[in-house]
Design a protein around this motif. Structure first.
Motif, PDB file in Angstrom:
ATOM      1  N   VAL A 105      50.656  43.464  45.561  1.00 57.03           N
ATOM      2  CA  VAL A 105      49.407  44.214  45.381  1.00 57.03           C
ATOM      3  C   VAL A 105      48.786  43.870  44.035  1.00 57.03           C
ATOM      4  O   VAL A 105      47.570  43.662  43.929  1.00 57.03           O
ATOM      5  CB  VAL A 105      49.690  45.724  45.504  1.00 57.03           C
ATOM      6  CG1 VAL A 105      48.477  46.515  45.095  1.00 57.03           C
ATOM      7  CG2 VAL A 105      50.072  46.068  46.908  1.00 57.03           C
ATOM      8  N   ILE A 106      49.640  43.752  43.011  1.00 53.17           N
ATOM      9  CA  ILE A 106      49.097  43.441  41.686  1.00 53.17           C
ATOM     10  C   ILE A 106      48.529  42.016  41.675  1.00 53.17           C
ATOM     11  O   ILE A 106      47.453  41.768  41.114  1.00 53.17           O
ATOM     12  CB  ILE A 106      50.182  43.644  40.612  1.00 53.17           C
ATOM     13  CG1 ILE A 106      50.430  45.154  40.478  1.00 53.17           C
ATOM     14  CG2 ILE A 106      49.762  43.079  39.282  1.00 53.17           C
ATOM     15  CD1 ILE A 106      51.645  45.517  39.704  1.00 53.17           C
ATOM     16  N   GLY A 109      45.228  42.160  43.122  1.00 55.27           N
ATOM     17  CA  GLY A 109      44.268  42.679  42.146  1.00 55.27           C
ATOM     18  C   GLY A 109      43.812  41.582  41.203  1.00 55.27           C
ATOM     19  O   GLY A 109      42.618  41.426  40.932  1.00 55.27           O
ATOM     20  N   THR A 112      41.475  39.250  42.870  1.00 55.65           N
ATOM     21  CA  THR A 112      40.135  39.831  42.974  1.00 55.65           C
ATOM     22  C   THR A 112      39.376  39.649  41.669  1.00 55.65           C
ATOM     23  O   THR A 112      38.190  39.312  41.665  1.00 55.65           O
ATOM     24  CB  THR A 112      40.239  41.322  43.303  1.00 55.65           C
ATOM     25  OG1 THR A 112      41.192  41.494  44.337  1.00 55.65           O
ATOM     26  CG2 THR A 112      38.915  41.883  43.729  1.00 55.65           C
ATOM     27  N   LEU A 113      40.109  39.851  40.583  1.00 55.71           N
ATOM     28  CA  LEU A 113      39.497  39.657  39.265  1.00 55.71           C
ATOM     29  C   LEU A 113      39.005  38.219  39.113  1.00 55.71           C
ATOM     30  O   LEU A 113      37.869  37.970  38.678  1.00 55.71           O
ATOM     31  CB  LEU A 113      40.548  39.986  38.197  1.00 55.71           C
ATOM     32  CG  LEU A 113      40.067  40.051  36.770  1.00 55.71           C
ATOM     33  CD1 LEU A 113      39.016  41.121  36.661  1.00 55.71           C
ATOM     34  CD2 LEU A 113      41.223  40.363  35.855  1.00 55.71           C
TER      35      LEU A 113
ATOM     36  N   VAL B 301      46.116  49.657  41.563  1.00 50.19           N
ATOM     37  CA  VAL B 301      45.308  48.430  41.601  1.00 50.19           C
ATOM     38  C   VAL B 301      43.875  48.748  41.998  1.00 50.19           C
ATOM     39  O   VAL B 301      42.923  48.208  41.426  1.00 50.19           O
ATOM     40  CB  VAL B 301      45.958  47.407  42.551  1.00 50.19           C
ATOM     41  CG1 VAL B 301      44.997  46.289  42.873  1.00 50.19           C
ATOM     42  CG2 VAL B 301      47.204  46.846  41.923  1.00 50.19           C
ATOM     43  N   LEU B 305      40.720  47.942  39.719  1.00 49.04           N
ATOM     44  CA  LEU B 305      39.598  47.142  40.214  1.00 49.04           C
ATOM     45  C   LEU B 305      38.287  47.894  40.087  1.00 49.04           C
ATOM     46  O   LEU B 305      37.249  47.305  39.760  1.00 49.04           O
ATOM     47  CB  LEU B 305      39.823  46.779  41.682  1.00 49.04           C
ATOM     48  CG  LEU B 305      40.781  45.640  41.956  1.00 49.04           C
ATOM     49  CD1 LEU B 305      40.871  45.409  43.439  1.00 49.04           C
ATOM     50  CD2 LEU B 305      40.313  44.389  41.260  1.00 49.04           C
ATOM     51  N   ILE B 308      37.182  47.656  36.574  1.00 54.35           N
ATOM     52  CA  ILE B 308      36.701  46.316  36.235  1.00 54.35           C
ATOM     53  C   ILE B 308      35.355  46.048  36.897  1.00 54.35           C
ATOM     54  O   ILE B 308      34.449  45.482  36.285  1.00 54.35           O
ATOM     55  CB  ILE B 308      37.743  45.268  36.662  1.00 54.35           C
ATOM     56  CG1 ILE B 308      38.992  45.408  35.800  1.00 54.35           C
ATOM     57  CG2 ILE B 308      37.204  43.866  36.531  1.00 54.35           C
ATOM     58  CD1 ILE B 308      40.197  44.747  36.380  1.00 54.35           C
ATOM     59  N   LEU B 312      31.421  44.284  36.178  1.00 54.59           N
ATOM     60  CA  LEU B 312      31.038  42.993  36.754  1.00 54.59           C
ATOM     61  C   LEU B 312      29.901  43.081  37.756  1.00 54.59           C
ATOM     62  O   LEU B 312      29.109  42.164  37.865  1.00 54.59           O
ATOM     63  CB  LEU B 312      32.260  42.339  37.397  1.00 54.59           C
ATOM     64  CG  LEU B 312      33.289  41.849  36.368  1.00 54.59           C
ATOM     65  CD1 LEU B 312      34.501  41.303  37.059  1.00 54.59           C
ATOM     66  CD2 LEU B 312      32.686  40.779  35.485  1.00 54.59           C
TER      67      LEU B 312
END
Lengths: 227, 313
Positions: A105-106, A109, A112-113, B301, B305, B308, B312
């Motif tokens: 999951v991390i 993440g 996605t970043l 998470v 997100l 973040i 963005l």
């Protein structure tokens, strides 16, 4: 009118794209195969909704056809085929990833970043206004879906779960295509579409054969010799 | 000044008397979904009255912490509830602290509850405390990050300011960061209130219990205070979700006609959220205890997100 306001359409598409991302991360975390298949179905349904929204706000009727095709094949037919296959070959219902779930999951993440950072370079604020730029900020989500799909494919052992990951990856591609170009020519869309459909059906048969021959769907066994 | 005092009393009364009702509502709804008749909606009130009238059994091994805990828990939870806007966007104690104060008042209550569980030296209590702290150690960062996401949008961590800014931006809830933060907070709500994928609220003797294991040694009025605090904590978290993400119809002041409308809408929104939680509860099996961190990792998470993506998008 609310339903003519492109800003509302934009928000709606962005929200559905965020829901796609949430579903994708849930799929990474979810261990049950059947739930995974159903989550894929819901994801495809949302994708069809996004396509229909873009068609409505952009006045591009041919995207409606794409939306209906997505709804019929990816949201209904493929989940049903995969679910029946999963029942037929009586595999263990739990997906066994190589990397454990919290780490997966991390990693999703972080991917996605990465997707956000990549998509940022495509962002043109001066073009951001007007109905023509509908859903431009979904590109990041599309790339994220693509990358996470890739990761899922690498991370899983069983052939069937890899097929599922491939389909998720393709969902990301579809979202990228539709949010960047507002619908490629119908013939291209249809081509990709049937490609994926046929590929999935073939892969489903193939994974059935793998299971028949090797008594397991673990693809790492394919490298062993039988004699 | 007297108006503010009246608002304070009104919200305290609302929180105290609404919280068992929400618990009762979700229990009844859950029973109906499982084709049982279930107890009436008012059952938690009857339970509280019964417990308050009973005598107490206090273990010989218990120290002052055991008797101190229910009061601290109750006071901290009530105080946290008064910092959250309920039927008016202006929370009565909003001058005293914002989201951080809410999160850490709840954490203070939880800390004392865990101490109370350990205090008697019973193995079940220690087990419950250790599990509760494990779960909250992962749920708390997720909660904080999700709260920060909405705070960045509003430019303040004061929940009254957050609710007011959410009220001004009508399509705000469609933004992806809000969506991700909502999903994360929903998981945190389930974990913190001890609902089914994480903990089973309907059990009193099971090896996998978390919250019930901690409070196993409590009885009588102390148990009533703890149960009441649990109900208030649930109301606090649900109010946070409802008023920060869907603030339609929230009145801006206290003593006006809009407050009544706001009360009705507030109740309706709480009922919808409780129904959603119950739906999750009935359609899922309880997770094994070492799988719970996986679920909370998802929440973490998602909220990271969310934070973040506010920068963005």
């Amino acid at each position: 009118m609310l339903f003519e306001d492109p800003q509302f359409g934009n928000k709606l598409i962005t929200m559905m794209a965020a829901a796609l991302l949430v579903l994708q991360i849930m799929m990474v975390a979810q261990r049950w195969l059947i739930t995974n298949i159903r989550a894929f179905g819901v994801q495809s349904f949302l994708l069809a909704c996004i396509a229909a929204t873009i068609a409505h706000f952009n006045h591009a009727p041919h995207i409606y056809i794409v939306a209906v095709l997505t709804l019929l094949f990816k949201a209904l037919l493929l989940p049903i085929v995969l679910e029946r296959l999963a029942l037929k070959i009586e595999i263990r219902q739990e997906i066994e990833p190589f990397v454990n779930v919290p780490v997966s999951v991390i990693v999703s993440g972080l991917l996605t970043l990465l997707a956000y950072v990549v998509a940022e370079s495509f962002h043109r604020p001066e073009e951001a206004a007007g109905p023509g730029r509908l859903g431009h900020n979904t590109l990041a989500v599309a790339i994220a879906l693509f990358l996470i799909g890739f990761f899922m494919m690498v991370n899983r052992r069983k052939a069937l779960t890899q097929v599922l990951a491939l389909l998720c990856l393709e969902n990301g591609l579809f979202l990228a295509a539709i949010s960047l170009t507002y619908g490629m020519p119908l013939i291209v869309e249809a081509g990709i579409f049937f490609d994926v459909l046929v590929a999935t059906l073939l892969l489903a048969i193939l994974s059935y054969r793998i299971r028949e021959t090797f008594d397991s769907m673990d693809v790492s066994r394919l490298s062993r010799l039988r004699g | 000044m007297s108006q503010q005092a009246a608002a304070l009393l009104a919200q305290a009364a609302l929180v105290l008397f609404l919280s068992p009702l929400i618990t009762g509502f979700s229990r009844t709804l859950k029973a109906r979904l499982q084709m049982r008749r279930g107890p009436g909606i008012l059952q938690p009130y009857r339970d509280l009255r019964k417990l308050l009238q009973k005598g107490m059994v206090i273990p010989d091994t218990a120290s002052w912490i055991f008797t101190f805990t229910p009061y601290v828990l109750f006071a901290a939870t009530l105080l946290a509830c008064l910092l959250i806007p309920t039927i008016s966007a202006q929370a009565p104690l909003s001058l005293f602290g914002g989201a951080l104060a809410v999160v850490y008042l709840l954490a203070l209550g939880r800390f004392f509850l865990a101490l109370g569980g350990l205090d008697t030296g019973s193995p079940f209590g220690g087990l419950g405390s250790s599990r509760e702290m494990t779960i909250s150690a992962i749920a708390e960062p997720a909660l904080m990050l999700a709260v920060f996401t909405v705070a960045i949008g509003a430019g303040s961590t004061n929940l009254s300011a957050v609710a007011q800014s959410a009220l001004r931006q009508s399509w705000q809830f469609l933004a992806p960061s809000q969506m991700l933060a909502f999903a994360a907070l929903f998981i945190v709500l389930i974990a913190e209130t001890g609902r089914i994928p994480v903990d089973n609220p309907a059990t009193h003797l099971e090896l996998t219990m978390i919250h019930e294991a901690m409070i196993l040694e409590y009885s009588g009025p102390y148990l009533a205070l703890i149960e009441w605090s649990a109900a208030m904590k649930q109301l606090a978290l649900m109010t946070l979700l409802v008023n920060v993400f869907f603030p339609f119809g929230l009145s801006t002041g206290w003593w006006q006609l809009g407050t009544l409308v706001s009360l009705v809408l507030f109740a309706a929104k709480l009922m919808l959220l409780a129904a959603a939680v119950v739906l999750v509860e009935t359609s899922n099996a309880k997770l094994r205890i070492f799988r719970v961190p996986e679920l909370l990792a998802v929440a973490f998470v998602l909220s990271a997100l969310a934070l973040i993506s506010t920068f963005l998008f």
